[in-house]
Design a protein around this motif. Sequence first.
Motif, PDB file in Angstrom:
ATOM      1  N   SER A   1       0.813  -1.220   0.000  1.00 32.94           N
ATOM      2  CA  SER A   1       0.000   0.000   0.000  1.00 32.94           C
ATOM      3  C   SER A   1       0.846   1.270   0.000  1.00 32.94           C
ATOM      4  O   SER A   1       2.014   1.264   0.372  1.00 32.94           O
ATOM      5  N   ASN A   2       0.171   2.352  -0.446  1.00 34.16           N
ATOM      6  CA  ASN A   2       0.704   3.717  -0.424  1.00 34.16           C
ATOM      7  C   ASN A   2       1.816   3.939  -1.448  1.00 34.16           C
ATOM      8  O   ASN A   2       2.811   4.603  -1.156  1.00 34.16           O
ATOM      9  N   LEU A   3       1.607   3.404  -2.653  1.00 33.54           N
ATOM     10  CA  LEU A   3       2.508   3.708  -3.768  1.00 33.54           C
ATOM     11  C   LEU A   3       2.076   5.052  -4.352  1.00 33.54           C
ATOM     12  O   LEU A   3       1.542   5.152  -5.452  1.00 33.54           O
ATOM     13  N   LEU A   4       2.346   6.080  -3.608  1.00 30.92           N
ATOM     14  CA  LEU A   4       1.764   7.401  -3.804  1.00 30.92           C
ATOM     15  C   LEU A   4       2.075   8.000  -5.176  1.00 30.92           C
ATOM     16  O   LEU A   4       3.230   8.028  -5.609  1.00 30.92           O
ATOM     17  N   ASN A   5       1.012   8.467  -5.850  1.00 32.90           N
ATOM     18  CA  ASN A   5       1.116   9.213  -7.106  1.00 32.90           C
ATOM     19  C   ASN A   5       1.790   8.429  -8.231  1.00 32.90           C
ATOM     20  O   ASN A   5       2.340   9.020  -9.167  1.00 32.90           O
ATOM     21  N   SER A   6       1.747   7.113  -8.149  1.00 28.03           N
ATOM     22  CA  SER A   6       2.294   6.290  -9.228  1.00 28.03           C
ATOM     23  C   SER A   6       1.160   5.502  -9.875  1.00 28.03           C
ATOM     24  O   SER A   6       0.100   5.322  -9.279  1.00 28.03           O
ATOM     25  N   VAL A   7       1.413   5.056 -11.097  1.00 27.69           N
ATOM     26  CA  VAL A   7       0.431   4.259 -11.827  1.00 27.69           C
ATOM     27  C   VAL A   7       1.175   3.109 -12.497  1.00 27.69           C
ATOM     28  O   VAL A   7       2.167   3.336 -13.195  1.00 27.69           O
ATOM     29  N   PRO A   8       0.711   1.861 -12.306  1.00 33.64           N
ATOM     30  CA  PRO A   8       1.382   0.735 -12.961  1.00 33.64           C
ATOM     31  C   PRO A   8       1.313   0.845 -14.488  1.00 33.64           C
ATOM     32  O   PRO A   8       0.341   1.339 -15.051  1.00 33.64           O
ATOM     33  N   SER A   9       2.341   0.375 -15.118  1.00 30.16           N
ATOM     34  CA  SER A   9       2.364   0.335 -16.586  1.00 30.16           C
ATOM     35  C   SER A   9       1.510  -0.818 -17.100  1.00 30.16           C
ATOM     36  O   SER A   9       1.334  -1.826 -16.417  1.00 30.16           O
ATOM     37  N   SER A  10       0.968  -0.641 -18.303  1.00 29.76           N
ATOM     38  CA  SER A  10       0.172  -1.686 -18.986  1.00 29.76           C
ATOM     39  C   SER A  10      -1.040  -2.103 -18.172  1.00 29.76           C
ATOM     40  O   SER A  10      -1.412  -3.290 -18.145  1.00 29.76           O
ATOM     41  N   LEU A  11      -1.692  -1.136 -17.521  1.00 23.74           N
ATOM     42  CA  LEU A  11      -2.896  -1.412 -16.739  1.00 23.74           C
ATOM     43  C   LEU A  11      -4.067  -1.677 -17.686  1.00 23.74           C
ATOM     44  O   LEU A  11      -4.316  -0.898 -18.609  1.00 23.74           O
TER      45      LEU A  11
END
Length: 297
Positions: free
Chosen positions: A79-89
């Motif tokens: 949890s709390n991977l702040l302000n990030s977005v996984p690639s290839s979602l």
Amino acid sequence: AGTVSLTSALGTSTTGLGLCGQAPVSGDAAPLFLYRPAFVTKSIGSSSQYPCDSNTLSVTIQFNVPLCGRDCNVRITISNLLNSVPSSLDNSSTFPLLASSSAPLSSQYTLFSANPSGTPGRALWVASSSSVVVTPVCCLDCNTEYRFSFNVQNPTCYQNAPSISIEVTNTDTLSGIDRVMMDVSFYSPPLSVLQPKFISATLSSSSSTPCDMNTITAAIQANVPLPINTSITISGLNNSMLAGSAGSGFVTSPIQNTDSLVTLDYNTTSVVSSYINWTVTFTSSVQGLYLRRGGSG
């Protein structure tokens, strides 16, 4: 006939078993003694601290007891991977896990899925809590390191490293592992994003003689790569006349273009004003810039 009743408490072993590589605990050989599940290893690392950059987050986990997934609905949540977005979602909010770079652990990412019936090698993204959830597709052994990685897009702006936590949940809460902070590198904590700044910015000229042709050279270097469409403006060049044959603006072809340095000429044949601003927009990502304005003649 009479009845004889004998009552006696059963004795229990005081010998420690030391299962799963743990230090022996007095009484752990007693009937129905259960270890309290806990993380032995819980680390996360990153590959980049640059704004907007693709960042590989690498996870290493290890448990003091075996951990079973599909039968027990075990979920491991980071949890709390702040302000990030996984690639290839994808549309189901799942994304691919990546192999670890450490052999022979490189294929362990296939031991996890986004849900109990999901495809191995994928994880679930929960945007509301900036969390990644994985479900073991089989029982994970105790005293064994498991590794997987995934790519995220770093935030566009500077930020301090968030406190990233991990926990294990289960339909039987006694089998879960309470949320704890993950271990990170002191020097490059995950999702710590650098504040862009100039490492060096110098301005020099070739002549101080009145009415002479003067080449003004600006050398600039940043602490982060400067992506495409980044603009740099140099202001305050008062009472300077511009000369040259390349017309207004920077020449189309750079003199030098490498991964770390770009060199460009700025020339114009007209006096724009007594207060000149230089602006250049990059067409490729660089980390250094060399600007030169001037001409011959």
